[in-house]
Design a protein around this motif. Structure first.
Motif, PDB file in Angstrom:
ATOM      1  N   TYR A   1       0.851  -1.192   0.000  1.00  0.00           N
ATOM      2  CA  TYR A   1       0.000   0.000   0.000  1.00  0.00           C
ATOM      3  C   TYR A   1       0.889   1.244   0.000  1.00  0.00           C
ATOM      4  O   TYR A   1       1.728   1.398   0.890  1.00  0.00           O
TER       5      TYR A   1
ATOM      6  N   SER B   1       0.125   4.353   0.797  1.00  0.00           N
ATOM      7  CA  SER B   1      -0.061   5.206   1.975  1.00  0.00           C
ATOM      8  C   SER B   1       0.646   4.632   3.197  1.00  0.00           C
ATOM      9  O   SER B   1       1.208   5.377   4.001  1.00  0.00           O
TER      10      SER B   1
ATOM     11  N   ASP C   1      -7.199   5.309   3.414  1.00  0.00           N
ATOM     12  CA  ASP C   1      -6.216   4.331   3.859  1.00  0.00           C
ATOM     13  C   ASP C   1      -6.878   3.057   4.386  1.00  0.00           C
ATOM     14  O   ASP C   1      -6.259   2.005   4.443  1.00  0.00           O
TER      15      ASP C   1
ATOM     16  N   ASN D   1       2.199  12.718   2.346  1.00  0.00           N
ATOM     17  CA  ASN D   1       1.044  11.867   2.007  1.00  0.00           C
ATOM     18  C   ASN D   1       1.228  11.209   0.652  1.00  0.00           C
ATOM     19  O   ASN D   1       2.008  11.682  -0.177  1.00  0.00           O
ATOM     20  N   PHE D   2       0.491  10.151   0.428  1.00  0.00           N
ATOM     21  CA  PHE D   2       0.459   9.478  -0.869  1.00  0.00           C
ATOM     22  C   PHE D   2      -0.934   9.624  -1.450  1.00  0.00           C
ATOM     23  O   PHE D   2      -1.934   9.361  -0.778  1.00  0.00           O
ATOM     24  N   GLU D   3      -0.990  10.037  -2.696  1.00  0.00           N
ATOM     25  CA  GLU D   3      -2.258  10.165  -3.420  1.00  0.00           C
ATOM     26  C   GLU D   3      -2.235   9.155  -4.564  1.00  0.00           C
ATOM     27  O   GLU D   3      -1.442   9.278  -5.483  1.00  0.00           O
TER      28      GLU D   3
END
Length: 121
Positions: free
Chosen positions: A30, A32, A63, A116-118
């Motif tokens: 993942y 995130s 998430d 953050n991860f988008e």
């Protein structure tokens, strides 16, 4: 990787070299979770080296609802002698998304960090 900077952002932490970063199975599957684990490793490095950063972790609903990634893990369990920036680039490439990095100084002088991860960008 493309980088867009708005304002005066300190890149000291991004350019810091981590001796080792370990990712658990969620971090390897993942984006995130990978970013969260990298962020905590970077903050540990910052604390050990006197870099004044604070981070308030936040769990976003995305998430929780993202389904597991099928197939093999997209990132290795360990990365050695890499900069924080390089690990975040690896996440963006592996999960085909965008990693955002923000740093600011609060009125009380505390430096805040937000990474953050988008997905799917």
């Amino acid at each position: 990787m493309l980088a867009i900077s708005i304002g005066s952002i300190s890149t000291t932490l991004l350019q810091s070299k981590l001796l080792q970063i370990s990712l658990d199975s969620r971090g390897r599957r993942y984006g995130s979770f990978a970013v969260a684990q990298i962020t905590f490793a970077a903050l540990s490095y910052a604390k050990q080296n006197g870099l004044p950063f604070a981070f308030v972790p936040r769990l976003r609903i995305v998430d929780i609802i993202v389904p597991p990634v099928e197939g093999p893990a997209r990132l290795p369990a360990e990365m050695r002698n890499v900069t924080v920036d390089a690990t975040l680039d690896a996440v963006a490439r592996a999960f085909q998304g965008v990693v955002t990095y923000g740093a600011c100084t609060m009125p009380n002088g505390e430096n805040r960090l937000d990474i953050n991860f988008e997905p799917g960008a």
